[in-house]
Design a protein around this motif. Structure first.
Motif, PDB file in Angstrom:
ATOM      1  N   PHE A 473       0.817  -1.205   0.000  1.00 46.28           N
ATOM      2  CA  PHE A 473       0.000   0.000   0.000  1.00 46.28           C
ATOM      3  C   PHE A 473       0.855   1.261   0.000  1.00 46.28           C
ATOM      4  O   PHE A 473       0.399   2.331  -0.393  1.00 46.28           O
ATOM      5  N   GLY A 474       2.106   1.134   0.424  1.00 45.87           N
ATOM      6  CA  GLY A 474       3.004   2.288   0.400  1.00 45.87           C
ATOM      7  C   GLY A 474       3.316   2.760  -0.996  1.00 45.87           C
ATOM      8  O   GLY A 474       3.786   3.884  -1.193  1.00 45.87           O
ATOM      9  N   PRO A 478      -1.172   6.643  -8.007  1.00 45.20           N
ATOM     10  CA  PRO A 478      -2.071   7.805  -7.878  1.00 45.20           C
ATOM     11  C   PRO A 478      -3.427   7.585  -8.545  1.00 45.20           C
ATOM     12  O   PRO A 478      -4.456   7.986  -7.999  1.00 45.20           O
ATOM     13  N   ASP A 479      -3.447   6.947  -9.720  1.00 42.91           N
ATOM     14  CA  ASP A 479      -4.727   6.734 -10.393  1.00 42.91           C
ATOM     15  C   ASP A 479      -5.593   5.746  -9.618  1.00 42.91           C
ATOM     16  O   ASP A 479      -6.822   5.863  -9.587  1.00 42.91           O
ATOM     17  N   LEU A 484     -10.046   4.645  -5.748  1.00 37.81           N
ATOM     18  CA  LEU A 484     -10.387   3.943  -4.511  1.00 37.81           C
ATOM     19  C   LEU A 484     -11.190   4.832  -3.590  1.00 37.81           C
ATOM     20  O   LEU A 484     -12.134   4.365  -2.934  1.00 37.81           O
ATOM     21  N   TRP A 485     -10.842   6.114  -3.527  1.00 41.01           N
ATOM     22  CA  TRP A 485     -11.499   7.023  -2.580  1.00 41.01           C
ATOM     23  C   TRP A 485     -12.400   8.038  -3.256  1.00 41.01           C
ATOM     24  O   TRP A 485     -12.732   9.063  -2.651  1.00 41.01           O
TER      25      TRP A 485
END
Length: 487
Positions: A473-474, A478-479, A484-485
């Motif tokens: 996850f680090g 960016p896409d 995701l959010w």
């Protein structure tokens, strides 16, 4: 001669920043918070007038609060600082710069402070063009501790503010409010006055027990209704509405209906399903919105899936026909994911399927007695009758799973999607999601030395040209983060 010139050269080097063109200096201080931007006026005569020319003004009470001392006295001082800053900054505006691109105010709804802010904002709106104007209005009590009396008090206080500052509200384009109980005609009155409004967020608001909310507006394009106790929400006429966030509804019969929403294309639905709730058929939920292209479903890591997997008839399939992106968020761990294949089968034009799987323990109800008293369900996910039926999907190109674990149910699911989606290009398998509170929870993400072996196990005996990517996850792309959010 040489000695005389050296100090001048040094001074020039020291003041090189001030010698930049004015528009570049404004770009620099536009990126600072409002307090830091105001302080630049003391740097030199060159900087003194620049804060009065800012095109983006974000004045937030959080910038004046000490997080460790956010008590009533702190809130009083923070709000007073916002009032003082608002009056000072807006009063000194350079009228020759008659456009404010973004004016964002965040403050607490207490006593006369909001009215002072509203009058200052109304004055600047009367003298200058404000492209985006936003109020985020907070209450002293957190929603978890607000009882009915608090909601009534805050609702009345808000309407007094609203009635005192109609010109400020008339110029708003964005409004975020929380913990309010409205009278029957209050919300329609607010919407009629806020004619420029294109974004509205209601959090923990209602109009009393089991009442209906009807929404009509000419400009509104984004609507969020979160944890609001309306029995039913009717979107009657919203010509420009493109997206809605609907979370925490109380009725599972028919909580949301769509009227005239010709541009609607993005919907986010999130709820916790209790033991007495009925499962919802998306074909019924979205039956009046055949133009939806982006769909987000949230489950708050709870065991009961509130979506009813469907075998769609031709007459219902049109609801899913335009969907190209689906995001399934906060799915509970250890429960079969096969039911989600009904979305693949129902949405022939789906190109991207995202899902996050995690038990977010610091946000979940974990005490057995408390879960029982609140009627939390202990059911094991959802089942799809046609889960064993083979079919092919032609459009899916990306599968992304956040919170992948080296468990049979997850590996079998990835395998099943790779078999079904014949044109799949990429499978992204991310480590578990974490927040500040739960970083210490051990991960079952496969280590690097095991990933090749795991990939061979998943793809053994199936034909797929998809590339599998194991990612921590680090290193979230960016896409992927944006999708995701989103909402």
């Amino acid at each position: 001669m040489v000695n005389d010139s050296c100090p001048k050269q040094e001074d020039n080097r020291d003041d090189r920043l001030s010698n930049l063109p004015e528009h570049i200096l404004l770009t620099i201080i536009d990126r600072l918070d409002i307090r830091e931007a105001a302080r630049t006026s003391v740097l030199s005569g060159r900087w003194r007038h620049l804060p009065s020319m800012l095109s983006q003004l974000v004045i937030s009470v959080w910038d004046y609060l000490d997080a460790s001392k956010c008590d009533n006295d702190g809130i009083v001082r923070g709000n007073e600082a916002v009032v003082k800053a608002t009056k000072s900054i807006l009063a000194r505006r350079d009228l020759s710069r008659n456009t404010i691109q973004f004016l964002c105010m965040t403050f607490f709804l207490r006593e006369d402070d909001p009215t002072s802010i509203g009058h200052a904002v109304a004055h600047v709106m009367a003298t200058q063009k404000v492209e985006i104007a936003e109020f985020s209005i907070l209450t002293e009590r957190h929603n978890m501790y607000c009882d009915d009396d608090d909601l009534v008090i805050y609702g009345r206080r808000f309407m007094l503010f609203f009635d005192a500052c109609p010109n400020a509200f008339g110029g708003l384009t964005r409004l975020n409010i929380e913990n309010l109980r409205f009278g029957e005609s209050d919300i329609p009155n607010v919407l009629n006055t806020c004619k420029r409004l294109n974004h509205l967020r209601l959090f923990n608001c209602d109009s009393g027990s089991w009442t209906m909310l009807q929404v009509e507006h000419v400009q509104l394009s984004e609507l969020a209704i979160v944890n609001c106790s309306f029995e039913r929400v009717e979107l009657n006429s919203l010509q420009k509405l493109t997206r809605i966030v609907f979370e925490g509804w109380i009725s599972f019969e028919d909580p949301l209906s769509f009227g005239y929403v010709p541009l609607f294309d993005t919907v986010s639905l999130t709820n916790v399903s209790l033991s007495w709730h009925k499962m919802i058929k998306l074909s019924k939920f979205l039956r009046r919105t055949p133009s939806v292209t982006r769909l987000k479903l949230g489950f708050n890591s709870e065991k009961q899936i509130w979506v009813q997997p469907e075998c769609l008839t031709e007459s219902l399939a049109h609801v899913f026909h335009q969907i190209s992106f689906v995001n399934l968020t906060d799915m509970p761990e250890r429960y079969d994911l096969t039911w989600t294949l009904f979305i693949l089968k129902a949405a022939p034009n789906l190109k991207e399927l995202y899902m996050s799987v995690w038990d977010h323990l610091c946000e979940m109800k974990t005490d057995a007695e408390e879960r029982k008293s609140l009627s939390y369900s202990e059911n094991k996910g959802a089942q799809w009758e046609s889960s064993a039926t083979a079919f092919q999907h032609q459009s899916l190109i990306t599968l992304a799973i956040f919170g992948f674990q080296a468990r049979d149910y997850m590996m079998n699911y990835v395998r099943r999607v790779m078999e079904t989606a014949v044109n799949l290009k990429d499978v992204f398998l991310y480590d578990r999601l974490t927040c500040e509170k739960c970083r210490s929870i051990p991960s079952r993400f496969p280590p690097k030395w095991k990933q090749d072996c795991l990939e061979k196990f998943i793809t053994n005996g199936i034909k797929s040209s998809a590339t599998m990517h194991f990612q921590t996850f680090g290193y979230l792309r960016p896409d992927h983060a944006d999708k995701l959010w989103f909402l």
